[in-house]
Write a protein that holds these residues in place. Structure first.
Motif, mmCIF file in Angstrom:
data_model
loop_
_atom_site.group_PDB
_atom_site.id
_atom_site.type_symbol
_atom_site.label_atom_id
_atom_site.label_comp_id
_atom_site.label_asym_id
_atom_site.label_seq_id
_atom_site.Cartn_x
_atom_site.Cartn_y
_atom_site.Cartn_z
ATOM 1 N N ALA A 3 0.856 -1.186 0.000
ATOM 2 C CA ALA A 3 0.000 0.000 0.000
ATOM 3 C C ALA A 3 0.890 1.233 0.000
ATOM 4 C CB ALA A 3 -0.889 0.007 1.240
ATOM 5 N N SER A 4 0.330 2.343 -0.466
ATOM 6 C CA SER A 4 1.039 3.607 -0.313
ATOM 7 C C SER A 4 0.074 4.621 0.283
ATOM 8 C CB SER A 4 1.581 4.096 -1.659
ATOM 9 O OG SER A 4 0.545 4.679 -2.410
ATOM 10 N N TYR A 5 0.612 5.607 0.943
ATOM 11 C CA TYR A 5 -0.234 6.630 1.582
ATOM 12 C C TYR A 5 0.401 7.986 1.306
ATOM 13 C CZ TYR A 5 3.509 5.847 4.875
ATOM 14 O OH TYR A 5 4.752 5.678 5.416
ATOM 15 N N PRO A 6 -0.425 9.056 1.247
ATOM 16 C CA PRO A 6 0.126 10.376 0.920
ATOM 17 C C PRO A 6 0.985 10.943 2.035
ATOM 18 C CG PRO A 6 -2.221 10.537 1.359
ATOM 19 C CD PRO A 6 -1.885 9.085 1.397
ATOM 20 N N LEU A 7 1.915 11.815 1.632
ATOM 21 C CA LEU A 7 2.764 12.500 2.614
ATOM 22 C C LEU A 7 1.880 13.342 3.526
ATOM 23 C CD1 LEU A 7 5.648 13.278 3.506
ATOM 24 C CD2 LEU A 7 5.586 15.101 1.826
ATOM 25 N N GLY A 8 2.109 13.233 4.821
ATOM 26 C CA GLY A 8 1.323 14.019 5.766
ATOM 27 C C GLY A 8 0.002 13.364 6.131
ATOM 28 N N ALA A 9 -0.202 12.082 5.750
ATOM 29 C CA ALA A 9 -1.438 11.381 6.111
ATOM 30 C C ALA A 9 -1.578 11.356 7.631
ATOM 31 C CB ALA A 9 -1.424 9.967 5.556
ATOM 32 N N GLN A 10 -2.776 11.672 8.116
ATOM 33 C CA GLN A 10 -2.969 11.794 9.567
ATOM 34 C C GLN A 10 -3.235 10.437 10.219
ATOM 35 O OE1 GLN A 10 -2.631 14.607 11.430
ATOM 36 N NE2 GLN A 10 -1.876 15.521 9.546
ATOM 37 N N ASP A 11 -4.012 9.588 9.548
ATOM 38 C CA ASP A 11 -4.446 8.348 10.188
ATOM 39 C C ASP A 11 -3.836 7.145 9.475
ATOM 40 O OD1 ASP A 11 -5.672 6.407 11.586
ATOM 41 O OD2 ASP A 11 -7.658 6.695 10.690
ATOM 42 N N LEU A 12 -2.864 6.515 10.120
ATOM 43 C CA LEU A 12 -2.216 5.361 9.489
ATOM 44 C C LEU A 12 -2.673 4.047 10.122
ATOM 45 C CD1 LEU A 12 1.320 6.896 8.986
ATOM 46 C CD2 LEU A 12 -0.380 6.429 7.248
ATOM 47 N N ALA A 13 -3.708 4.107 10.996
ATOM 48 C CA ALA A 13 -4.207 2.896 11.640
ATOM 49 C C ALA A 13 -4.666 1.859 10.616
ATOM 50 C CB ALA A 13 -5.340 3.247 12.604
ATOM 51 N N PRO A 14 -5.407 2.257 9.538
ATOM 52 C CA PRO A 14 -5.844 1.255 8.556
ATOM 53 C C PRO A 14 -4.673 0.544 7.878
ATOM 54 C CG PRO A 14 -6.937 3.365 8.160
ATOM 55 C CD PRO A 14 -5.900 3.598 9.212
ATOM 56 N N VAL A 15 -3.580 1.260 7.636
ATOM 57 C CA VAL A 15 -2.421 0.643 6.987
ATOM 58 C C VAL A 15 -1.922 -0.511 7.839
ATOM 59 C CG1 VAL A 15 -0.039 1.028 6.221
ATOM 60 C CG2 VAL A 15 -1.772 2.784 5.818
ATOM 61 N N ILE A 16 -1.788 -0.265 9.151
ATOM 62 C CA ILE A 16 -1.277 -1.302 10.047
ATOM 63 C C ILE A 16 -2.287 -2.435 10.206
ATOM 64 C CG2 ILE A 16 -0.598 -1.775 12.433
ATOM 65 C CD1 ILE A 16 1.592 -0.343 10.933
ATOM 66 N N SER A 17 -3.593 -2.106 10.316
ATOM 67 C CA SER A 17 -4.566 -3.185 10.545
ATOM 68 C C SER A 17 -4.678 -4.078 9.311
ATOM 69 C CB SER A 17 -5.930 -2.613 10.955
ATOM 70 O OG SER A 17 -6.438 -1.800 9.931
ATOM 71 N N GLN A 18 -4.611 -3.482 8.100
ATOM 72 C CA GLN A 18 -4.658 -4.316 6.897
ATOM 73 C C GLN A 18 -3.385 -5.150 6.746
ATOM 74 O OE1 GLN A 18 -5.661 -1.690 3.624
ATOM 75 N NE2 GLN A 18 -7.451 -0.978 4.753
ATOM 76 N N ALA A 19 -2.249 -4.543 7.088
ATOM 77 C CA ALA A 19 -0.996 -5.293 7.030
ATOM 78 C C ALA A 19 -1.069 -6.472 7.999
ATOM 79 C CB ALA A 19 0.182 -4.393 7.363
ATOM 80 N N LYS A 20 -1.632 -6.222 9.169
ATOM 81 C CA LYS A 20 -1.723 -7.269 10.194
ATOM 82 C C LYS A 20 -2.613 -8.408 9.706
ATOM 83 C CE LYS A 20 -2.651 -7.910 15.083
ATOM 84 N NZ LYS A 20 -3.345 -7.399 16.264
ATOM 85 N N ALA A 21 -3.707 -8.045 9.011
ATOM 86 C CA ALA A 21 -4.642 -9.053 8.501
ATOM 87 C C ALA A 21 -3.973 -9.975 7.482
ATOM 88 C CB ALA A 21 -5.854 -8.370 7.887
ATOM 89 N N ALA A 22 -2.928 -9.472 6.809
ATOM 90 C CA ALA A 22 -2.241 -10.298 5.804
ATOM 91 C C ALA A 22 -1.241 -11.258 6.438
ATOM 92 C CB ALA A 22 -1.539 -9.395 4.790
ATOM 93 N N LYS A 23 -1.105 -11.212 7.764
ATOM 94 C CA LYS A 23 -0.211 -12.097 8.534
ATOM 95 C C LYS A 23 1.211 -12.157 7.959
ATOM 96 C CE LYS A 23 -3.689 -15.076 10.609
ATOM 97 N NZ LYS A 23 -4.863 -14.337 10.088
ATOM 98 N N PRO A 24 1.896 -11.037 7.908
ATOM 99 C CA PRO A 24 3.266 -11.057 7.363
ATOM 100 C C PRO A 24 4.287 -11.527 8.411
ATOM 101 C CG PRO A 24 2.686 -8.833 8.011
ATOM 102 C CD PRO A 24 1.498 -9.701 8.358
ATOM 103 N N ASP A 25 5.446 -11.968 7.911
ATOM 104 C CA ASP A 25 6.563 -12.294 8.809
ATOM 105 C C ASP A 25 7.409 -11.060 9.071
ATOM 106 O OD1 ASP A 25 5.927 -15.051 8.812
ATOM 107 O OD2 ASP A 25 6.880 -15.254 6.836
ATOM 108 N N ALA A 26 7.370 -10.144 8.091
ATOM 109 C CA ALA A 26 8.156 -8.923 8.241
ATOM 110 C C ALA A 26 7.361 -7.746 7.701
ATOM 111 C CB ALA A 26 9.479 -9.040 7.487
ATOM 112 N N PHE A 27 7.552 -6.588 8.317
ATOM 113 C CA PHE A 27 6.860 -5.375 7.889
ATOM 114 C C PHE A 27 7.914 -4.367 7.437
ATOM 115 C CE2 PHE A 27 5.293 -1.083 8.802
ATOM 116 C CZ PHE A 27 4.082 -1.093 8.121
ATOM 117 N N VAL A 28 7.776 -3.871 6.180
ATOM 118 C CA VAL A 28 8.739 -2.926 5.635
ATOM 119 C C VAL A 28 8.002 -1.651 5.228
ATOM 120 C CG1 VAL A 28 10.337 -2.454 3.730
ATOM 121 C CG2 VAL A 28 10.299 -4.727 4.802
ATOM 122 N N ALA A 29 8.408 -0.493 5.776
ATOM 123 C CA ALA A 29 7.786 0.777 5.401
ATOM 124 C C ALA A 29 8.864 1.726 4.902
ATOM 125 C CB ALA A 29 7.060 1.383 6.601
ATOM 126 N N PHE A 30 8.766 2.149 3.641
ATOM 127 C CA PHE A 30 9.669 3.172 3.121
ATOM 128 C C PHE A 30 9.038 4.526 3.460
ATOM 129 C CE2 PHE A 30 10.469 -0.477 0.189
ATOM 130 C CZ PHE A 30 11.754 -0.757 0.651
#
Lengths: 400, 323
Positions: free
Chosen positions: A211-238
């Motif tokens: 996923a990508s999100y705009p610069l200055g995005a206020q609410d990043l909770a959905p990014v983390i909850s969706q990432a969590k739902a995908a059950k990853p072994d590693a989380f990488v955020a550029f």
């Protein structure tokens, strides 16, 4: 009133011009610097850029000055604020070169302003050791401006560093193949994601969420909850500093349990450890330094002592090493002739606080790319060209 | 269009003379003074173009950064494909089209609503450009490599400034200028006279926006690296308003009177107080507000009026004495 102001201005202009004329007999070496003291990048420059320059001036003068052909010359700093504005930066550099007639220049801060000022620095024949410009086209720029030297890595190098760190972690059995990758939709974040995703696939990793999100995005909770739902072994955020902090906060709140948690720019700031305390342990990020290098540890101690600023674990040492490259080349050339100094930079590798830097191609190929918080310090765990990477540890469960 | 009278050409002739003299500067210095002159001429063009619209209508527009950035982007995107003069024209056209849309949507509202809308507009355009770049490319920064030197950019900006002044002069002596004067004094009266106020305001806003877009296009090669934050920098919008108001917008050359001292004072401040620029600039602003509330031209007008009064008074005194 207006007339009087103009008179005062004219008088001071004359005064400035005269002092410039008298300083002809060389006792000191004038170093010109233009970087942000105000504007959007002032905060970053206050941590990464200015303190390293101050320390270098202090160090050289404490030693009695630079040894130029058997004569000891102290260094004197002429500094201007570029207000994080390329127009202002171009004008400042012109003033340093043609009015203040400085002997050498310290590179400006940030990719954009290093590039905007590169043509005039090249035209005037000054060495330009860029320590805060990360671009893909460094080799091309080095050809265009043979006086320019590029110390920081490219986005591809930093993205490949992430893959390298993940592979090391996988070999050590810390993580599996499932990776979640997110990025901020702005300059560096985009370039890293563009280079990183194919490299991850090529290394046999499976991207289970992106996923990508705009610069200055206020609410990043959905990014983390969706990432969590995908059950990853590693989380990488550029990511950039603002979202680096916000994503880490959300991951902590939502208990995103992964073996590797990587965030981008900002993880190497002392403020990151200040904010997350023990919970920072095991978090990876862009940058990193060799904490077993005596020179580097010594540099960090002196920087704190002299400037009262806590260095970061990425750029501070790189900026200082840029000044060291210039310093050693001047001493080796034994002259203030700038063409000779440029040749000297290219000819002999410099010994700096980040290690030995070879600039025979004008582009530095050695860089720390990934660091990890272990025992209260941000250790380099992946590097290109450097030895001494520390083994990564599995990210422990979030402490709250 | 009204016919030209021989008398009227005196001012443009003086202007042309000044421009020719200014064009000689790169022959004497191609370092710091040229770089500073580029900044002065850039802001002279921007402020005068801004005042073309905002002077007579009293609408404070903060959309300068939006038009400027579009011009910069026209060059950054098309630099490899099209010749430079065409790109400058394209920058002008894109900025004019945007000004047309914005004008149609907002010039019926006035006062603070217009100010806020234009401020938001610059940010909106920046976000759209960023979004488009994310969607269709993986790069955020664009490189603009040309063979232009500082002197070339200076001459181009000088020519642009001359064009802005010429346009302003032609507008002032045309029916459009006359109509704008009426609108500026009282819009209701203008409407009652049968003037299509909304249409005229939109036309003027488009002309002003086109010139600002051209300035952005000309400066793009100087930036070399164009990214949304530097092209759509909101500081540009504010600086333009401050300098133009400092000069005063009642006359065409008013903004110029603001740009030159402002740039020199700021230069002096940033050269001598590099670590305290914000504080010193704040103090300078306070002084400006207290000493020059109507701008430099307003102050000059006052002084002229006072001189005339003293001279008539002294004349009256001599007449009395003689009697």
């Amino acid at each position: 009133m207006f007339k009087r102001t103009m008179m005062a201005l004219a008088a001071s202009a004359v005064a400035i011009a005269m002092t410039g004329g008298i300083a002809a007999a060389q006792q000191t070496l004038k170093i010109g610097a233009s970087a942000p003291k105000t504007g959007p990048l002032a905060g970053g420059a206050a941590v990464t850029h200015w303190p390293s320059l101050q320390l270098w001036i202090h160090d050289v003068n404490a030693r009695g000055g630079l040894n130029v052909g058997g004569k000891k010359l102290k260094v004197e700093l002429v500094e201007y604020d570029d207000k994080t504005n390329p127009e202002e930066a171009v004008k400042n550099i012109q003033r340093l070169i043609t009015v203040d007639k400085v002997d050498f220049l310290a590179a400006p801060y940030s990719t954009g302003i290093n590039l905007a000022t590169a043509p005039i620095i090249a035209k005037s024949g000054y060495p330009h050791v860029a320590t805060s410009a990360a671009t893909e086209n460094m080799a091309e720029f080095a050809k265009r401006w043979p006086n320019s030297f590029w110390i920081l890595g490219s986005s591809t190098e930093y993205a490949e560093g992430v893959v390298q760190a993940l592979q090391t972690a996988q070999k050590a059995g810390l993580i599996g193949k499932r990776i979640a990758v997110v990025n901020v939709a702005d300059a560096f974040g985009l370039e890293l994601a563009a280079a990183g995703k194919p490299a991850l696939k090529k290394a046999g990793f499976e991207i289970v969420y992106e996923a990508s999100y705009p610069l200055g995005a206020q609410d990043l909770a959905p990014v983390i909850s969706q990432a969590k739902a995908a059950k990853p072994d590693a989380f990488v955020a550029f990511s950039y500093p603002g979202d680096t902090f916000a994503l880490t906060e959300q991951a902590q709140i939502q208990d995103l349990e992964v073996g590797v948690f990587y965030v981008g720019v900002g993880a190497a700031f002392p403020a990151f450890a200040g904010r997350f305390k023990d919970a920072a342990t095991g978090i990876m990020g862009i940058g990193g330094i060799n904490m077993s290098s005596k020179e580097n540890l010594d540099f960090r101690r002196r920087l704190k002592e002299v400037t009262k600023v806590e260095p970061d674990y990425w750029g501070s040492a790189v900026v200082y090493s840029g000044h060291q490259i210039l310093e050693q080349a001047i001493e080796r050339a034994g002259t203030t002739d700038r063409a000779a100094v440029i040749a000297a930079i290219r000819k002999t590798p410099a010994k700096t606080v980040i290690g030995e830097i070879d600039l025979s191609t004008n582009v530095n190929s050695k860089n720390w790319t990934v660091g990890q918080w272990q025992d209260g310090a941000f250790h380099g765990v992946a590097a290109k060209g450097f030895d001494g990477a520390k083994a990564p540890i599995r990210k422990p469960a979030w402490k709250k | 269009m009204t016919r030209f009278l021989p008398d009227e050409f005196r001012i443009p002739a003086i202007g042309a003379g000044v421009i020719v003299l200014a064009a000689l500067l790169p022959l004497f210095d191609d370092g710091f003074y040229l770089a500073m002159a580029v900044n002065i001429v850039l802001y002279a063009a921007l402020c005068t173009a801004w005042a073309l619209f905002s002077g007579p209508t009293h609408y404070i527009s903060l959309a300068t950064a939006a038009f400027f950035g579009l011009g910069t982007y026209a060059v950054a995107l098309g630099n490899e494909l099209l010749p430079f003069p065409l790109l400058v024209a394209l920058g002008a056209a894109i900025a004019a089209v945007l000004a047309g849309f914005v004008g149609a949507a907002t010039l019926r509202i006035s006062g603070v609503y217009f100010v806020i809308f234009t401020l938001g507009l610059a940010e909106l355009v920046r976000q759209i450009v960023s979004w488009a770049q994310v969607k269709w490319s993986t790069r955020m920064g664009l490189y603009v490599f040309t063979d232009f030197t500082e002197a070339h950019i200076y001459w181009m900006l000088l020519a642009l400034t001359a064009a802005v002044f010429l346009t302003g002069w032609l507008i002032n002596r045309s029916r459009l200028g006359f109509a704008m004067q009426i609108i500026g004094n009282d819009e209701a009266v203008a409407r009652h006279c049968g003037i299509d106020t909304a249409r005229l305001k939109i036309i003027l806003f488009m002309i002003s926006g086109a010139f600002i877009g051209m300035a952005g296009a000309i400066v793009a090669p100087r930036y070399l690296y164009v990214a949304p934050p530097s092209a759509f920098n909101p500081t540009i919008s504010f600086l333009v308003v401050i300098m133009a108001l400092l000069g005063g917008t009642r006359w065409l050359w008013g903004p110029l009177v603001g740009v030159i001292p402002f740039t020199i004072v700021m230069e002096f401040v940033s050269a001598n107080f590099p670590n305290d620029t914000s504080i010193v600039i704040g103090i300078v602003f306070l002084v400006i507000v207290y000493v020059l509330p109507d701008g430099v031209t307003g102050r000059l007008e006052q002084l002229l009026a006072r001189m005339r009064r003293t001279s008539t008074a002294s004349k009256a005194a001599t007449v009395k004495e003689a009697a």
